[in-house]
Design an enzyme around this catalytic site. Sequence first.
Site, PDB file in Angstrom:
ATOM      1  N   TRP A  67      28.907 108.174  19.793  1.00 28.00           N
ATOM      2  CA  TRP A  67      27.701 107.485  19.314  1.00 28.00           C
ATOM      3  C   TRP A  67      27.167 108.122  18.034  1.00 28.00           C
ATOM      4  O   TRP A  67      27.258 109.342  17.857  1.00 28.00           O
ATOM      5  CB  TRP A  67      26.599 107.535  20.369  1.00 28.00           C
ATOM      6  CG  TRP A  67      26.921 106.867  21.664  1.00 28.00           C
ATOM      7  CD1 TRP A  67      27.103 107.482  22.876  1.00 28.00           C
ATOM      8  CD2 TRP A  67      27.089 105.469  21.903  1.00 28.00           C
ATOM      9  NE1 TRP A  67      27.379 106.547  23.852  1.00 28.00           N
ATOM     10  CE2 TRP A  67      27.372 105.307  23.279  1.00 28.00           C
ATOM     11  CE3 TRP A  67      27.039 104.338  21.090  1.00 28.00           C
ATOM     12  CZ2 TRP A  67      27.596 104.061  23.858  1.00 28.00           C
ATOM     13  CZ3 TRP A  67      27.264 103.093  21.666  1.00 28.00           C
ATOM     14  CH2 TRP A  67      27.541 102.964  23.014  1.00 28.00           C
ATOM     15  N   GLU A 121      23.249  82.058  37.420  1.00 28.19           N
ATOM     16  CA  GLU A 121      22.466  83.046  36.668  1.00 28.19           C
ATOM     17  C   GLU A 121      21.565  83.839  37.609  1.00 28.19           C
ATOM     18  O   GLU A 121      21.327  85.037  37.399  1.00 28.19           O
ATOM     19  CB  GLU A 121      21.635  82.346  35.589  1.00 28.19           C
ATOM     20  CG  GLU A 121      22.471  81.668  34.498  1.00 28.19           C
ATOM     21  CD  GLU A 121      23.355  82.653  33.756  1.00 28.19           C
ATOM     22  OE1 GLU A 121      22.847  83.708  33.321  1.00 28.19           O
ATOM     23  OE2 GLU A 121      24.562  82.380  33.622  1.00 28.19           O
ATOM     24  N   TRP A 180      23.796  86.440  38.907  1.00 31.97           N
ATOM     25  CA  TRP A 180      23.959  87.649  38.086  1.00 31.97           C
ATOM     26  C   TRP A 180      22.817  88.626  38.367  1.00 31.97           C
ATOM     27  O   TRP A 180      23.036  89.838  38.442  1.00 31.97           O
ATOM     28  CB  TRP A 180      24.003  87.289  36.603  1.00 31.97           C
ATOM     29  CG  TRP A 180      24.013  88.510  35.730  1.00 31.97           C
ATOM     30  CD1 TRP A 180      22.958  89.036  35.041  1.00 31.97           C
ATOM     31  CD2 TRP A 180      25.105  89.407  35.508  1.00 31.97           C
ATOM     32  NE1 TRP A 180      23.325  90.193  34.389  1.00 31.97           N
ATOM     33  CE2 TRP A 180      24.646  90.445  34.662  1.00 31.97           C
ATOM     34  CE3 TRP A 180      26.435  89.437  35.935  1.00 31.97           C
ATOM     35  CZ2 TRP A 180      25.465  91.483  34.238  1.00 31.97           C
ATOM     36  CZ3 TRP A 180      27.254  90.480  35.503  1.00 31.97           C
ATOM     37  CH2 TRP A 180      26.768  91.488  34.671  1.00 31.97           C
ATOM     38  N   ASN A 186      18.602  84.273  25.859  1.00 33.08           N
ATOM     39  CA  ASN A 186      19.646  85.098  26.462  1.00 33.08           C
ATOM     40  C   ASN A 186      20.890  85.233  25.574  1.00 33.08           C
ATOM     41  O   ASN A 186      21.468  86.314  25.470  1.00 33.08           O
ATOM     42  CB  ASN A 186      20.051  84.532  27.824  1.00 33.08           C
ATOM     43  CG  ASN A 186      20.966  85.476  28.581  1.00 33.08           C
ATOM     44  OD1 ASN A 186      20.597  86.607  28.863  1.00 33.08           O
ATOM     45  ND2 ASN A 186      22.173  85.037  28.890  1.00 33.08           N
ATOM     46  N   TRP A 245      23.689 102.601  23.941  1.00 33.86           N
ATOM     47  CA  TRP A 245      23.081 101.448  24.618  1.00 33.86           C
ATOM     48  C   TRP A 245      21.746 101.800  25.266  1.00 33.86           C
ATOM     49  O   TRP A 245      20.888 100.931  25.458  1.00 33.86           O
ATOM     50  CB  TRP A 245      24.040 100.870  25.662  1.00 33.86           C
ATOM     51  CG  TRP A 245      24.426 101.795  26.793  1.00 33.86           C
ATOM     52  CD1 TRP A 245      25.539 102.578  26.873  1.00 33.86           C
ATOM     53  CD2 TRP A 245      23.701 102.022  28.017  1.00 33.86           C
ATOM     54  NE1 TRP A 245      25.554 103.287  28.051  1.00 33.86           N
ATOM     55  CE2 TRP A 245      24.434 102.960  28.777  1.00 33.86           C
ATOM     56  CE3 TRP A 245      22.509 101.534  28.539  1.00 33.86           C
ATOM     57  CZ2 TRP A 245      24.025 103.410  30.040  1.00 33.86           C
ATOM     58  CZ3 TRP A 245      22.090 101.985  29.799  1.00 33.86           C
ATOM     59  CH2 TRP A 245      22.840 102.913  30.527  1.00 33.86           C
ATOM     60  N   TRP A 259      22.955  95.689  29.636  1.00 34.25           N
ATOM     61  CA  TRP A 259      23.263  96.554  28.494  1.00 34.25           C
ATOM     62  C   TRP A 259      24.614  97.237  28.683  1.00 34.25           C
ATOM     63  O   TRP A 259      25.407  97.358  27.749  1.00 34.25           O
ATOM     64  CB  TRP A 259      22.150  97.584  28.278  1.00 34.25           C
ATOM     65  CG  TRP A 259      21.067  97.052  27.402  1.00 34.25           C
ATOM     66  CD1 TRP A 259      19.884  96.495  27.785  1.00 34.25           C
ATOM     67  CD2 TRP A 259      21.089  96.973  25.976  1.00 34.25           C
ATOM     68  NE1 TRP A 259      19.168  96.081  26.695  1.00 34.25           N
ATOM     69  CE2 TRP A 259      19.875  96.357  25.565  1.00 34.25           C
ATOM     70  CE3 TRP A 259      22.002  97.353  24.998  1.00 34.25           C
ATOM     71  CZ2 TRP A 259      19.562  96.131  24.230  1.00 34.25           C
ATOM     72  CZ3 TRP A 259      21.698  97.124  23.661  1.00 34.25           C
ATOM     73  CH2 TRP A 259      20.490  96.525  23.285  1.00 34.25           C
TER      74      TRP A 259
END
Length: 478
Positions: free
Chosen positions: A303, A272, A275, A338, A356, A379
Amino acid sequence: MTTIVWFREDLRLSDNPALFEAAERGDVLPVFVLENPDHCGETHPLGGASQWWLHHSLESLEGALGGLLLRCGDARIAIPALVQETGASAVYWNRCYEPRAIERDTDIKADLKQRGVEVRSFKAGLLHEPWELETKSGGPFKVYSPFWRAAQQKTVDKPLPRPGELRLAPMPGGESLSDLGLLPKKPNWAAGWDDIWQPGEQGAMARLKSFLGNDLKGYGELRNRPDLPNVSRLSPHLHFGEISPRQIHHETGLAEEEVDGLEKDAAKFISEIGWREFSYHLLYHFPTLPHTNFKPAFDAYPWRESADDLIAWQKGRTGYPIVDAGMRELWQTGYMHNRVRMIVASFLIKHLRLDWRHGEAWFRDTLVDADLANNSASWQWVAGSGADAAPYFRIFNPMSQGAKFDSEGTYVRKWVPELAALDTAFIHAPFDAPHAALEKVGVRLGDTYPKPIVEHFAARDAALAGYEAVKRGGEEAA
């Protein structure tokens, strides 16, 4: 010889290379500059929740150092002016990686060197610099797994200790912490946060020790359960640099050695951190990541625009309990589990079909751990427009996600108390409950709890149709 140490996203004494080297050199003048985003061209300014955290983190740092000079304004002006004011012969800082910060730091370094001032910058916020890892063809990574494999082949530096001796230089006048205006007042929406969080280096290390000692075991599986404590909650401490990735890596390794059977959980936890490293790698090499689709084909996505739906999502009034629980946890604590972040992000993008970037902006304002690299990359990952993105056709079903990861409804009952008495069989889908079951516990859909603002299967079909437009656009571009 006086060295100015310019603190930014490294609000700690331990494993702070700039501070350590400055202390070796002589007297240290620690300074933090609060920059006004309007004056500095900042397009992603510090959100309200992050400002609350920053106030308390600076307070902690000032106490640990024994003094901290606070200034406001454009650092391009403030840092050279402080050099001239104090006669400091050197300025040290730890690197930041946001696009505007790189541009700012480059300008300041050039200015100071022209004045004959020694300038040094250091790696303190990442395990590896973004430019230290590259593909076999010599370019940046765009997929997490090979990036992390390459990162694991490199040695991680050992954390530095606190400076053995810290001599503070005479401190000129500056701002008081209250002058910075970082705390909310009317209304004080952060009331009670002092009972939840302990910003500062001491709080960061205490949090790490508690997690490693109590909650690392089982992390690989239990980290997906929002009703359980098996997450580190270190993200805000990491963002403000109250603890370093090197310290986390080192301490996790020690915990793994001391307790049998932690290898897989420790590896998952450190991945993690990986990431986060990957997100910074992307931001450094692709600086438009926070505001532009990483995959241009997604510019074709149709959108919707709906202020009402956006507000319903922000306030946790969508009619989907796991989504609403997450959004209310965020508002009330400045944090969200998370797994639930992925669920609420998927709902905004794929159920409501709202851009987003609306979600990125809301998280940036309301999360205490709002990190430009992590927030943007994550995102875009959910949207399918980013690097190493989730498949566009993966659309989380909020009912099944809730049933899988909050099987007893503990998380929903905590954050959506109006549903607390509802039978577990309907806690994640009250709209499917018989009228008698709702009436028995005083739940009136559309009154005490909202009806769903969108129907799941219809929303899923509309999202997939939108992604077909992206697919066609990509094929035409190819």
